[in-house]
Structure formats: structure tokens, C-alpha cells
Design an enzyme around this catalytic site. Structure first.
Site, PDB file in Angstrom:
ATOM      1  N   GLU A   3       4.562   9.222   2.778  1.00 52.35           N
ATOM      2  CA  GLU A   3       3.426   8.393   2.362  1.00 52.35           C
ATOM      3  C   GLU A   3       3.184   7.209   3.292  1.00 52.35           C
ATOM      4  O   GLU A   3       2.050   6.747   3.420  1.00 52.35           O
ATOM      5  CB  GLU A   3       3.643   7.895   0.931  1.00 52.35           C
ATOM      6  CG  GLU A   3       3.697   8.991  -0.098  1.00 52.35           C
ATOM      7  CD  GLU A   3       2.430   9.844  -0.131  1.00 52.35           C
ATOM      8  OE1 GLU A   3       1.325   9.275  -0.054  1.00 52.35           O
ATOM      9  OE2 GLU A   3       2.556  11.078  -0.221  1.00 52.35           O
ATOM     10  N   HIS A  30       0.828  -1.203   0.000  1.00 52.33           N
ATOM     11  CA  HIS A  30       0.000   0.000   0.000  1.00 52.33           C
ATOM     12  C   HIS A  30       0.863   1.254   0.000  1.00 52.33           C
ATOM     13  O   HIS A  30       0.626   2.205  -0.762  1.00 52.33           O
ATOM     14  CB  HIS A  30      -0.904  -0.046   1.236  1.00 52.33           C
ATOM     15  CG  HIS A  30      -1.945   1.020   1.271  1.00 52.33           C
ATOM     16  ND1 HIS A  30      -2.730   1.249   2.377  1.00 52.33           N
ATOM     17  CD2 HIS A  30      -2.342   1.944   0.368  1.00 52.33           C
ATOM     18  CE1 HIS A  30      -3.559   2.232   2.137  1.00 52.33           C
ATOM     19  NE2 HIS A  30      -3.337   2.680   0.928  1.00 52.33           N
ATOM     20  N   GLU A  44      -4.392   6.866   7.170  1.00 52.71           N
ATOM     21  CA  GLU A  44      -5.476   6.254   6.406  1.00 52.71           C
ATOM     22  C   GLU A  44      -5.926   4.956   7.083  1.00 52.71           C
ATOM     23  O   GLU A  44      -7.125   4.697   7.248  1.00 52.71           O
ATOM     24  CB  GLU A  44      -5.027   5.956   4.979  1.00 52.71           C
ATOM     25  CG  GLU A  44      -6.096   5.253   4.151  1.00 52.71           C
ATOM     26  CD  GLU A  44      -5.596   4.753   2.807  1.00 52.71           C
ATOM     27  OE1 GLU A  44      -6.339   4.004   2.148  1.00 52.71           O
ATOM     28  OE2 GLU A  44      -4.474   5.110   2.410  1.00 52.71           O
ATOM     29  N   GLU A  60       2.358   1.659  -3.331  1.00 49.71           N
ATOM     30  CA  GLU A  60       1.358   2.156  -4.297  1.00 49.71           C
ATOM     31  C   GLU A  60       1.280   3.683  -4.256  1.00 49.71           C
ATOM     32  O   GLU A  60       1.223   4.346  -5.291  1.00 49.71           O
ATOM     33  CB  GLU A  60      -0.001   1.532  -3.990  1.00 49.71           C
ATOM     34  CG  GLU A  60      -1.146   2.057  -4.833  1.00 49.71           C
ATOM     35  CD  GLU A  60      -2.322   2.545  -4.004  1.00 49.71           C
ATOM     36  OE1 GLU A  60      -2.690   3.731  -4.132  1.00 49.71           O
ATOM     37  OE2 GLU A  60      -2.873   1.738  -3.225  1.00 49.71           O
ATOM     38  N   HIS A  61       1.283   4.247  -3.045  1.00 54.94           N
ATOM     39  CA  HIS A  61       1.294   5.703  -2.912  1.00 54.94           C
ATOM     40  C   HIS A  61       2.623   6.292  -3.412  1.00 54.94           C
ATOM     41  O   HIS A  61       2.650   7.307  -4.107  1.00 54.94           O
ATOM     42  CB  HIS A  61       1.136   6.093  -1.440  1.00 54.94           C
ATOM     43  CG  HIS A  61      -0.254   6.024  -0.925  1.00 54.94           C
ATOM     44  ND1 HIS A  61      -0.908   7.114  -0.394  1.00 54.94           N
ATOM     45  CD2 HIS A  61      -1.133   4.999  -0.832  1.00 54.94           C
ATOM     46  CE1 HIS A  61      -2.120   6.760   0.001  1.00 54.94           C
ATOM     47  NE2 HIS A  61      -2.279   5.479  -0.250  1.00 54.94           N
TER      48      HIS A  61
END
Length: 975
Positions: free
Chosen positions: A145, A67, A167, A70-71
Site C-alpha cells: 500500500e 495516507h 497514486e 489509511e490504506h
């Protein structure tokens, strides 16, 4: 040019072709000989082209490295060395989709555009990002990130910061999210599905920079990639671009990205976990009970589709037998199912919400007894037919509102391709559907239930129960750990942390150079159509009713929406409009028991939905038009049946089945609670409008926080209020369902319109024809400025007002302002520097405007960002290229492709709001001609709005209490 199997085109060998008639496409499978990259092209006539590159990325732990990566790869690359190329594309491309996704076993990077030049630009930026990201140059990318230790000076406390960290703190605030994440963990403990690919906040800080880079180096190679192209395009041009710009520079490697298969359990596992609730919430009726099963393999096309249908059949409608049995047993207040087919080992779940731990055995017994009875006695064939029909309708319609269908097809392709099967096996569904339809004469579904559920030991019983003080304990443990960590550091190590923090902040505030910004490819205004697209609308009258007709090719489907004016409903009755929308169609009528009614709807139509909606008058802060909307879709041959069913539902529903009404109210309350966790940014901003806007107040009463409080009170005191609720529903229905209140909106082929017109009287004869007196609502307003407290770990911070009330007017330039606010000011201040997952602005035609944040670790700091926005825009500056970028990005939103049903709904909305084509064209011209001085001029408007100081925050109880001076009222969101 006809492509031949076995030939090589621009380095790609054509391996296989297949006509996929179900989606009017040809599937073409390539392999890039030098790099080993796979490529699947879905050739068709859709002008909305889609590209995606995906990688198989099985995580080994819950640090969230897939994840975070991905950012991070979207934060600058070899060709495009900006800090945020992704954001620059959003600002300035004509994309119809632009995002990236982390799944439990793969990472996808999809884009879409209707403009070929733009499409190539998007491909270029994304390919450079995944293969040559700047993560190797700047450790600050992973810090920003993912996560980092934040320490501003030697006397400060150390804290964890990071976008993904925050998040996932937000994701783990929702009990539903915790439940679904843990279902996978306990079903597949020895595989990639036993850890959290998105990252668990408890483990994210274990990720090192070395592990982060190693993950990219291992998995982001063409040999481990799955490239997807979709739509009407010059495929040779795309293959040449892929080969010459990227793939020719790589040599085929054997990438070990094997996905592990969980060994079946010998017996059902049982687990209990806790989730946090606030100190004021009650623990009773807040437990989740679930039974979960591993069901076969994702490449089994029958199981993939059959379980999707079975979940609907058993759990997703009022006539669903397992749902009905669990609701009747009163072990919980909401029941739903889940089928996850997009992993190697699909999983099926049966879930009861708002229950108690002592109901576990009863829950298990009811599930097993009900399913055993279905297996023994057989499932009602009409129920099976209804569920198959509704799924088939969805497959054939391919109307994925808000998403390009090519994107959905790419995800379905990955559900087999990733697992070493052909990418089209789930797209070519006709043969599979035919096998499943044998269930109408055989024991097909009964056998599936017996094999995959009743006789399947690879399952779990998972209980997720509430616990007070859990969040406080966790926060205290984190503080203690960070304190001890700081105490263990030498002076030199502390200085290094301070320097790292300062370096990150410096990078975050440093602007990209003009030279680097120019490296992002950009269209010109010449590439944009200067004229807004017209949506056809023909005003007619049938049987004394206003009809809005939209001639569109719809593949034999008639979309019919009925808009009933609700301005005759008394003010004290307004919440019942929404309750009516949730109960109607789910209650008995004169001719049908509700279970049979639902079956009839699903057998003969594509579905009937009901909603309370409001439409603002353009340019007016006070006037709005409230409607009760009945949305339906049907194949032309079944329009008569639809008309009969609608007439029966509208004219003959019985509202006095207290038991059934109570069940629906309980479920509605449950679903609203889910929304508050998942869309807290929208909930808080919408609630703010109720402080000063008539439409905002109305919306809050019928669908917002006020409605939630109203329905929670009805649920709590239902037995005393049952008769009152029934009478109120009947009164509101009689007021709304009136021929004089009605506009009918129809979208269909021209040849099918007459078929519709003949059937409209069938509906009209069942509704009233009295004159309705409109009610003048006398709402009270004021800055309630509420801090809405939850056990959540993050905040949703909103500030709003109405600029028309301040003397300003709406202009298309505000759409450009929104683009700049979202992707420059708020992105940099709230997301990049503040660590929130997102922050958004909106400026509406009725003057309502807001700033709001999503999964935000901050509160007061974010409000300060909003308060300073006006000054930012007063000093705003940009060169011609930047302004062109903002304009193109704004036009991209205006030109989002619409499906036939969406076109019909958009035209009806414009009609109700009195928006004419000339208004739409004027708005477009204002966007295209916006100047820097226009943007600067909005600065004073924003400052004036922020000075009104209307604030609403949904967030962590402790955080809100620490900032109580910002609020007029502190309120517990949940009981």
C-alpha cells in the site's frame, strides 16, 4: 427514551445536547469514560445512517504515513484476517457509502447504510480495522500500500512500487495539484500543514516500517478518536456495541496530537517552483500566479462562512469584480479562487492560470488595486445579496449529490470538533448567516477584505511555472539513486530484497481461505427488497409542451429541467452545442448586461446550469438521443422570476460580444485540461468509444478529446474566427431552442405544480415554433488506437468495444459481472499486483463496455490483464456465499438513495431512453437470479471484445514511446 445530560449510557457519559434546527437534528455529545473516546450523535429521521471514526493525525514529514496507514489498516484485522476486508465489504454490503479519507491533519473512516444489520456489520469491520490492524503481523501490507523496493532477480534493476507511491505520482503530475499542495507548504512552513500528509513521491521511500507502526501506535487510540453517528437509529444499541466490542478494552491516555499554529509572517513571502511539461509542449501561457492568505481560525464561524461567500463574490461568477479585473487585464486565461476552511488555519487563494512569470507584478497590483477600490467605494450590494443567497440556498437544500448528507455534516463537524470546539458550530449556521446578512447595510465584507487580505502579512505569492525536461531529470535521478543503492548492497542484502519481492507477490496472489472469508458478516437475499422502487412520473401537456411531472416533497423548491432535442444541428456545428452550454447565461441579453444577469439569477434562484447530454436507446448500439439540458431550481415564490430570466436568456442572448466569448472559451479550455489530469481514466475510456460507437463519436465531438482539440483551435485562432463563432452560436441556439424540440421535467410538491404551469408560457413565448428537420450524422469509425502523451508520471490505460455489435445483448447479470471485475479481477491484477491506484469496468445498456485504469505505473502489463479477462471469467468459480455477496453488492449500487432532484432526473432519463418500470424490475430480477454459469458465459463476450483491440492510453510521453508498437497513432495531448 429521553436521554439526560450527566447520565452514563453503556459507558458513555452524556455531556451536552443541542437542537440544530437548520438541519432538523439534535446534536448529542458523549464521552466514553474508560477510554476517553468522544462521540457525537446527530439524531434525526434520516434512514440513511452514517458512522465515522476519525483520528487527529498531524504528519511530521512528507513520507505520507497518514495516507499509507489509511490504506493499510483496511488490509485485514484481528476479527477479519482477510487481505482486503474493505473490498469484501464493497462487494457484498448494502452500503450507501464506504471509503476513507486522509486530510492534512486528520484521517476519517466513514460508512453509511440504510439497513441496520448491514450498518452494524460495517461499523464492526471498520472499528476492528483501525484498532487491531494486521500491519503488525505482515510487513507486506505497508510494502504493497505504501512503497517498497522491487527486485525480481539479481540482474534486474531495482524500482519503487506501491499503491500510494503511484497514486501520489499521479497527484503530482497535475500542475493544479502541485500548486494547491505548495500553497499550504509555503503558508505554514513550521506546522503540520507545511508537509504533505498524502505523501510526496520524493519522500515516500524514506518511510520505514518502524516509523509506520509507531504512527499507528501513537495516534490510533480511542483517546485520540472522534466517533460520529447520524440518522434514525437505536442509539443505546450502538453505544452498547461500541463499548462492549471495543472501547471497554482501552484505558484513557494522554495522546499528544497537538496541532501547531503557524506564527504570522512579518511580510508576504514569495516563492517560485517548477512543474514538468512534455518535450513538445510550449512554455508560453502555462504559468500559474497565486496570492494566498492565512485567514483566522477554523473555529471562527463567521470567517468560516464569510470567506466561503467572499470567494464566490470575488472570483466565482462572471460578475465577480476581482475575476473580471484580472481577465480584463489579460494577464491570464482563467481565474479562480479557493477557500480551504477545513484546517486549523483556513487559507484563501486568488489564482490566475495560463499566464507568464513576467506578469507577476501586474497580477499583484491588480489584486491590491481592485480590492482597495472595493474597500474604498463599497461592494455592489446586489452582488453581495446574490452571493449570500446562492450560499444560503445550498445550505438549506442540503443536496450533496452523490454523497449522503450525514457524511457532509460529519466533515463540517470535524472542522470545529478537531480543534477543541463544539462539533455543531458550523452546522447551526442561522445566527452566523444573520450576522453576515448585515453586510447588505454595512461595510461587513469591505472590512474583512481590508483586515484579512490588504493588511494581512501572513500571505504568499506563489508562482508555478512549466519546465521541459524536469520529469526526465527526476526519473534519471531516481534511476541513478536506485542503481547506486543496488551497487552498495551485499549479495546477502540483494537476496533479501529478492525474497521480500517474492514474499509480497506470493501474498498478493494467495487467496483468502474460505474460513476467513466467512468471518466478514454478510446479509442474505432475504434482507433485500425483491421489488425495484418506483419513481412517480405523470405525463402532462402544458401550453403545447410535453411535461414530465414528479410529485415529491421538496421543501418548497421547484426543480425544472428543460430537455431540448439537438438532432437538428448540422454535423459540422456539433461542437458549438457544448460551447453554447458554456457561454449562455454568461453573455449580455437585450435587457441585461451579463454581470447584472448573473446577479439576478443568484438573487432569485438556486442556480441555472446548461449541459449537452446524450441518452442511449436501451439495447441498441446505434441509436441515441442528444439533448441540450437547462437545469434550474427555485423557491416556489420566485418561479415567475425564474421563468422571466429563462425566457430572456433563451430568447434574447447576444452572441456577438467577441471579447466575452473569447474569455469564456479560454476558461473552458483551462477547465478541460484540469479534467484530463483528474479524470484521465474516464477521458481515455470515453474517447475509445468514438472509435466504434455513434453515441461515443457524438460525445467525443461535444465533450471529449475531439471537443478539447476543437476549442483549443478556436482559442488559438479566435481573432480570425470571431465572427464565424458568433454566427455559429446564434444558428445553433435558434435550431435548439424550439418548442417542438422540448420536454420539460418538473419535480415539486403537488401544491406547487400549478404555480409552475402558470409560468411556463412565459418561457415558451420566447422560443421558436418551427418544424425542425433531423440530421442524419455520417460518422467515420476505426481503431485509431492513440497513445496520448503528457508530462504525467502515470498512465490511464483503456480498452473497449461494443458487445451488442458482437451479437450479445444486455442483461442485469452484467451488473454483477461489473462488481466481480472491479473488485476481484481488476482489483487484484491491476491495483494489488500492478500497483495502480484503481481499475474499473463498465457494461452499458447500449453495449459499450470498457476496462480502464487510474494512476497506473504500467501500460502493456495492464493491457495484458484486460486481454486475459475473458479466460478468467470462463474459468470463474464461486460458492453460494460468494455469489450472494456479489449480488448484494450489486443491488447496493441499484438502491443508492436519491434526493428529490435526482429522482426527477432519473425518471426523465428513463423516459427518454424508453426504459419502463418493467425493464427496471426485470434487470433487478436478473441480478438477483444470476448464476455462476451466467458469469462464465460472459467470458467469451469479453474475449471477443478484447480481440477487437481498441486501445487508448493517456500517459507519460517516454512510457508511451517505449510501447509505441501498441498504438496506431502517438499524439501530444497538450500543445
Amino acid at each position: 427514551m429521553e436521554l439526560e445530560i450527566g447520565k452514563v449510557y453503556e459507558g458513555f457519559k452524556l455531556v451536552e445536547k443541542k437542537d440544530i434546527n437548520e438541519i432538523n437534528s439534535t446534536g448529542i455529545l458523549f464521552e466514553h469514560e474508560k477510554s476517553g473516546a468522544r462521540l457525537f450523535y446527530l439524531k434525526n429521521e434520516d434512514d440513511n445512517k452514517v458512522f465515522s471514526i476519525s483520528f487527529r493525525t498531524p504528519p511530521k514529514d512528507s513520507t505520507g504515513v497518514p495516507h499509507i496507514l489509511e490504506h493499510s489498516v483496511l488490509c485485514g484485522s484481528r476479527k477479519f484476517p482477510l487481505k482486503e476486508p474493505f473490498v469484501e465489504l464493497i462487494k457484498g454490503s448494502m452500503n450507501t457509502f464506504l471509503n476513507a479519507f486522509t486530510f492534512p491533519d486528520k484521517t476519517m473512516y466513514p460508512v453509511a447504510s440504510r439497513n441496520n444489520k448491514d450498518f452494524l456489520n460495517l461499523m464492526n469491520v471498520y472499528l476492528d480495522a483501525v484498532f487491531y490492524p494486521n500491519i503488525y503481523k505482515y510487513k507486506e501490507i505497508m510494502m504493497q500500500e505504501g512503497w517498497h523496493y522491487e527486485l525480481e532477480n539479481k540482474d534486474s534493476e531495482i524500482s519503487y512500487k506501491g499503491v500510494v507511491y503511484n497514486e501520489m505520482k499521479g497527484a503530482f503530475s497535475s500542475p493544479e495539484s502541485i500548486l494547491f499542495r505548495k500553497i499550504s507548504e509555503y503558508l505554514f512552513p513550521d506546522t503540520q500543514y507545511g508537509v504533505e500528509s498524502g505523501g510526496d513521491p520524493d519522500f515516500i521511500p524514506n518511510l520505514t516500517q518502524e516509523q509506520f507502526l509507531a504512527f499507528h501506535k501513537k495516534y490510533y487510540h480511542p483517546s485520540n478518536s472522534y466517533i460520529y453517528l447520524y440518522g434514525d437509529m437505536d442509539i443505546i444499541e450502538k453505544l452498547k456495541f461500541l463499548n462492549e466490542e471495543y472501547l471497554k478494552d482501552f484505558t484513557k491516555e494522554n495522546v499528544d496530537s497537538e496541532l501547531l499554529f503557524q506564527k504570522p509572517f512579518e511580510k508576504i513571502h514569495e516563492n517560485t517552483i517548477k512543474y514538468p511539461i512534455s518535450s513538445t509542449e510550449k512554455e508560453e501561457d502555462k504559468t500559474f500566479l497565486s496570492m494566498n492568505f492565512s485567514v483566522g481560525n477554523a473555529t471562527n464561524t463567521e470567517i468560516y462562512l464569510a470567506f466561503d461567500i467572499l470567494e464566490h463574490l470575488l472570483l466565482e461568477t462572471p460578475s465577480a469584480p476581482l475575476k473580471k479585473a484580472l481577465i480584463d487585464a489579460k494577464i491570464g486565461k482563467d481565474v479562480f479562487g479557493s477557500f480551504e476552511g477545513g484546517i486549523l488555519q483556513p487559507m484563501f487563494s486568488i489564482i490566475v492560470k495560463n499566464s507568464n512569470e513576467d506578469q507577476k507584478e501586474k497580477f499583484i497590483n491588480i489584486v491590491r488595486d481592485t480590492l482597495s477600490k472595493l474597500v474604498k467605494d463599497g461592494i455592489d450590494k446586489k452582488l453581495i445579496e446574490a452571493s449570500i443567497n446562492i450560499k444560503e440556498f445550498q445550505l438549506r437544500e442540503a443536496d450533496y449529490q452523490g454523497y449522503p448528507k450525514g457524511l457532509i455534516y460529519s466533515m463540517k463537524a470535524m472542522d470545529s470538533w478537531l480543534y477543541d470546539e463544539k462539533p455543531w458550530i458550523h452546522l447551526a449556521y442561522e445566527d452566523t448567516l444573520s450576522k453576515i446578512k448585515t453586510s447588505l447595510q454595512t461595510r461587513y465584507f469591505e472590512d474583512i477584505i481590508e483586515k484579512y487580505i490588504l493588511k494581512n502579512n501572513h500571505g504568499s505569492v506563489l508562482i508555478v511555472k512549466p519546465a521541459k525536461g524536469l520529469e526526465e531529470e527526476k526519473e534519471a535521478a531516481i534511476k541513478k539513486r536506485l542503481k547506486e543503492y543496488k551497487e552498495s548492497l551485499s549479495d546477502k542484502e540483494i537476496e533479501e530484497l529478492i525474497n521480500n519481492t517474492n514474499e509480497l507477490k506470493k501474498r498478493q496472489v494467495t487467496q483468502d481461505s474460505p474460513e476467513n472469508l466467512k468471518k466478514i458478516p454478510l446479509l442474505s437475499i432475504k434482507d433485500i427488497d425483491l421489488k425495484a422502487k418506483k419513481i412517480s412520473l405523470v405525463e402532462k401537456e402544458e401550453n403545447g409542451v410535453k411535461v414530465l411531472y414528479h410529485p415529491e416533497f421538496t421543501n418548497g423548491i421547484i426543480y425544472m429541467n428543460m430537455y431540448f432535442d439537438t438532432e437538428g444541428v448540422k454535423e459540422e456545428m456539433l461542437p458549438y452545442i457544448s460551447i453554447l452550454s458554456t457561454v449562455i447565461g454568461k453573455l449580455n441579453t437585450e435587457k441585461y448586461q451579463y454581470e447584472d444577469l448573473v446577479k439576478e439569477i443568484n438573487i432569485y434562484t438556486g442556480g441555472i446550469r446548461y449541459a449537452a447530454e446524450t441518452y442511449s436507446e436501451k439495447g441498441d448500439s446505434e441509436k441515441f438521443y442528444p439533448k441540450f439540458v437547462v437545469k434550474s431550481k427555485v423557491l416556489t415564490g420566485n418561479i415567475s422570476k425564474l421563468a422571466t430570466l429563462l425566457g430572456e436568456i433563451i430568447g434574447h442572448t447576444k452572441y456577438d460580444d467577441y471579447k466575452r466569448v473569447k474569455e469564456i472559451i479560454q476558461e473552458t479550455k483551462s477547465r478541460l485540461e484540469m479534467i484530463m489530469f483528474e479524470k484521465g481514466h474516464i477521458v481515455s475510456a470515453s474517447h475509445l468509444f468514438s472509435y466504434f460507437s455513434p453515441m461515443g463519436k457524438y460525445d467525443d465531438i461535444i465533450s471529449g478529446l475531439s471537443f478539447y482539440k476543437f476549442i483549443a483551435d478556436l482559442e488559438k485562432n479566435f481573432d480570425e474566427k470571431a465572427e464565424e463563432i458568433s454566427n455559429s452560436l446564434k444558428e445553433v441556439a435558434e435550431t435548439i431552442f424550439n418548442k417542438n424540440n422540448l420536454i420539460v421535467n418538473v419535480t415539486s410538491d403537488e401544491k406547487d405544480y400549478e404555480t409552475f404551469a402558470k409560468e411556463l408560457p412565459l418561457i415558451c413565448q420566447e422560443i421558436g415554433d418551427n418544424r425542425i428537420t433531423k440530421v442524419e450524422y455520417k460518422f467515420e469509425f476505426g481503431p485509431e488506437n492513440e497513445g496520448l502523451m503528457t508530462s504525467g508520471k502515470v498512465q490511464y490505460v483503456a480498452k473497449a468495444y461494443n458487445f451488442i455489435k458482437l451479437g450479445y445483448s444486455y442483461t442485469g447479470g452484467l451488473l454483477v459481472l461489473k462488481t466481480i471485475a472491479n473488485y476481484d479481477y481488476l482489483w487484484n491484477k491491476v491495483r494489488v499486483q500492478g500497483g495502480a491506484y484503481g481499475s474499473f469496468a463498465s457494461f452499458q445498456k447500449n453495449g459499450n463496455m470498457f476496462f480502464t485504469s487510474y494512476r497506473d505505473p504500467n501500460l502493456e502489463e495492464t493491457i495484458n490483464v484486460y486481454d486475459n479477462a475473458g479466460e478468467f471469467f470462463k474459468e470463474f468459480n464461486a460458492d453460494d456465499r460468494q455469489m450472494t455477496k456479489y449480488i448484494i453488492g450489486t443491488i447496493s449500487d441499484l438502491d443508492f438513495p436519491l434526493t428529490p432532484s435526482m429522482k426527477g432526473e432519473r425518471a426523465a432519463e428513463h423516459y427518454i431512453k424508453h426504459i419502463k418500470y418493467e425493464d427496471i424490475q426485470k434487470e433487478r430480477e436478473e441480478v438477483l437470479n444470476v448464476k455462476i454459469d451466467d458469469i462464465k458465459g460472459f467470458g467469451e463476450m469479453i474475449s471477443s471484445a478484447m480481440k477487437k483491440n481498441y486501445v487508448c492510453v493517456i500517459g507519460n510521453e517516454e512510457k508511451i514511446k517505449q510501447n509505441k508498437s501498441l498504438f496506431n497513432n502517438l499524439v501530444n495531448l497538450f500543445e
